[in-house]
Design an enzyme around this catalytic site. Sequence first.
Site, PDB file in Angstrom:
ATOM      1  N   GLY A  78       0.801  -1.262   0.088  1.00 60.91           N
ATOM      2  CA  GLY A  78       0.107  -0.097  -0.178  1.00 60.91           C
ATOM      3  C   GLY A  78       0.678   1.219  -0.129  1.00 60.91           C
ATOM      4  O   GLY A  78       0.399   2.129   0.676  1.00 60.91           O
ATOM      5  N   ASN A 133       3.448   5.514 -12.077  1.00 62.20           N
ATOM      6  CA  ASN A 133       2.764   4.079 -11.528  1.00 62.20           C
ATOM      7  C   ASN A 133       1.099   4.296 -11.676  1.00 62.20           C
ATOM      8  O   ASN A 133       0.568   5.025 -10.595  1.00 62.20           O
ATOM      9  CB  ASN A 133       3.301   3.834 -10.201  1.00 62.20           C
ATOM     10  CG  ASN A 133       2.395   2.401  -9.619  1.00 62.20           C
ATOM     11  OD1 ASN A 133       1.674   1.806 -10.250  1.00 62.20           O
ATOM     12  ND2 ASN A 133       3.007   2.141  -8.333  1.00 62.20           N
ATOM     13  N   CYS A 136      -0.612   0.643  -9.559  1.00 58.11           N
ATOM     14  CA  CYS A 136      -0.524  -0.290  -8.103  1.00 58.11           C
ATOM     15  C   CYS A 136      -2.033  -0.826  -7.384  1.00 58.11           C
ATOM     16  O   CYS A 136      -3.117  -0.002  -7.352  1.00 58.11           O
ATOM     17  CB  CYS A 136      -0.243   0.822  -7.138  1.00 58.11           C
ATOM     18  SG  CYS A 136      -0.105   0.168  -5.411  1.00 58.11           S
ATOM     19  N   GLY A 250       8.874 -11.355 -12.962  1.00 55.88           N
ATOM     20  CA  GLY A 250       9.420 -12.654 -12.511  1.00 55.88           C
ATOM     21  C   GLY A 250      10.959 -12.915 -13.293  1.00 55.88           C
ATOM     22  O   GLY A 250      11.332 -14.048 -13.246  1.00 55.88           O
ATOM     23  N   GLY A 271      12.725  -7.224 -10.125  1.00 60.82           N
ATOM     24  CA  GLY A 271      12.163  -7.083  -8.883  1.00 60.82           C
ATOM     25  C   GLY A 271      12.113  -8.060  -7.754  1.00 60.82           C
ATOM     26  O   GLY A 271      13.239  -7.972  -6.954  1.00 60.82           O
TER      27      GLY A 271
HETATM   28  C1  LIG Z   1       7.020  -5.624  -2.086  1.00 58.61           C
HETATM   29  C2  LIG Z   1       6.729  -5.079  -3.410  1.00 58.61           C
HETATM   30  C3  LIG Z   1       6.433  -3.651  -3.298  1.00 58.61           C
HETATM   31  C4  LIG Z   1       6.152  -2.856  -4.878  1.00 58.61           C
HETATM   32  N1  LIG Z   1       6.158  -1.621  -4.710  1.00 58.61           N
HETATM   33  C5  LIG Z   1       5.798  -1.102  -6.018  1.00 58.61           C
HETATM   34  C6  LIG Z   1       5.848   0.575  -6.168  1.00 58.61           C
HETATM   35  O1  LIG Z   1       5.838   1.128  -4.853  1.00 58.61           O
HETATM   36  N2  LIG Z   1       5.704   0.936  -7.310  1.00 58.61           N
HETATM   37  C7  LIG Z   1       5.354   0.267  -8.532  1.00 58.61           C
HETATM   38  O2  LIG Z   1       5.200   0.855  -9.568  1.00 58.61           O
HETATM   39  N3  LIG Z   1       5.468  -1.092  -8.440  1.00 58.61           N
HETATM   40  C8  LIG Z   1       5.779  -1.691  -7.018  1.00 58.61           C
HETATM   41  N4  LIG Z   1       5.946  -3.164  -7.079  1.00 58.61           N
HETATM   42  C9  LIG Z   1       5.769  -3.852  -8.334  1.00 58.61           C
HETATM   43  C10 LIG Z   1       7.269  -4.358  -9.035  1.00 58.61           C
HETATM   44  O3  LIG Z   1       7.955  -2.996  -9.238  1.00 58.61           O
HETATM   45  C11 LIG Z   1       7.095  -5.068 -10.162  1.00 58.61           C
HETATM   46  O4  LIG Z   1       6.343  -4.398 -11.099  1.00 58.61           O
HETATM   47  C12 LIG Z   1       6.355  -6.346  -9.940  1.00 58.61           C
HETATM   48  O5  LIG Z   1       6.720  -6.924  -8.543  1.00 58.61           O
HETATM   49  C13 LIG Z   1       6.542  -7.467 -11.064  1.00 58.61           C
HETATM   50  O6  LIG Z   1       8.118  -7.745 -11.033  1.00 58.61           O
HETATM   51  P1  LIG Z   1       8.965  -9.008 -10.513  1.00 58.61           P
HETATM   52  O7  LIG Z   1       7.654 -10.181 -10.629  1.00 58.61           O
HETATM   53  O8  LIG Z   1      10.358  -9.158 -10.685  1.00 58.61           O
HETATM   54  O9  LIG Z   1       8.735  -8.748  -8.841  1.00 58.61           O
HETATM   55  C14 LIG Z   1       6.294  -3.628  -5.634  1.00 58.61           C
HETATM   56  C15 LIG Z   1       6.499  -5.144  -5.841  1.00 58.61           C
HETATM   57  C16 LIG Z   1       6.723  -5.717  -4.778  1.00 58.61           C
HETATM   58  C17 LIG Z   1       7.002  -7.060  -4.716  1.00 58.61           C
END
Ligand SMILES: Cc1cc2nc3c(=O)[nH]c(=O)nc-3n(C[C@H](O)[C@H](O)[C@H](O)COP(=O)(O)O)c2cc1C
Length: 309
Positions: A78, A133, A136, A250, A271
Amino acid sequence: MPLDLSVPLAPKHQPGLLLANPVMTASGTFGYGTEYSQVFDIQKLGAIVCKGTTLDPREGNPQPRLYETASGILNSIGLQNIGVKALISEKAPLWASWQVPVIVNIAGETVDDYARLAGELDGIAGISGIEVNISCPNIKSGGASFGARPQPAAEVTTAVRAATSLPVLVKLTPNTGDIVRVAIAVAEAGADAISLINSLEGMAVDIARRRPVLDNITGGLSGPAIKPLALSMVYEVAGAVTLPVVGCGGITSASDAIEFIMAGASAVQVGSATFSNPRASLDVLEGIKKFMEKEGINKLSDIIGVARR
Ligand SMILES: Cc1cc2nc3c(=O)[nH]c(=O)nc-3n(C[C@H](O)[C@H](O)[C@H](O)COP(=O)(O)O)c2cc1C
């Protein structure tokens, strides 16, 4: 011949945003960069995207807000963050001395919030770009609701574009029926690049308590589970817009990243992988270099989108 991994991330922008290599960190998984500077040389990365930033500081959602699934993470943080004023006074001065560009991820509840955030960040030393963003899944109003349909997505992009001279990336949500139409709308509204995907809405139930695991009930699913989905969306979006596309979702290894690049991504974001391996982004970069050497590829641009032809 030295390898050329450089990526012009905002080719239509003046002066643009030239990354030394395609490996970025994904927002919310790498803090403000400072947290990892003790772990490895973060200056080697292509760019750092910081935690999502709002006008006012936010404490985020109540716990529990993180849950590990079989092949990914569910989070409902959040948008816990320090707010834009503290970011400008406490973080940006440090970033100004860094070689690696820092991109600030912004989120708002109204179009005006986004415009005000973009305006505040404009001209601040240490900030090389903005990632908008509109994706979210974990805030009650705003966020992903802007990214779900082309028109609100375009409105936010237009407002941000008008409020800043910085390069503007817009980050899309997979939680929409038509990500390609949203991408086209955002491109027409003046984005310099498009990043995708944010997490997918998901949930888990604690069968002993007979209650959802997360206090927020649903959260965003990220990690290896979402990679094939992210890859096909990147493939589709890269075929529909002429802007650089940044692939995310991923990615845990260099071969994952190369898949995204071959599908049409000019750069990638690492990420959730950082949570199990804090050096994951650097490992991805080193692995891309090794692959290029092994395959006799001198320029990264030679393999961007090769899987499309
Ligand atoms: C704990 C957590 C916090 C995140 N916070 C944000 C954020 O503040 N803003 C945003 O655009 N994406 C946020 N994301 C999304 C990631 O930037 C990314 O788009 C998403 O996790 C998919 O990539 P991944 O599978 O490599 O983690 C967050 C993801 C995680 C797991």
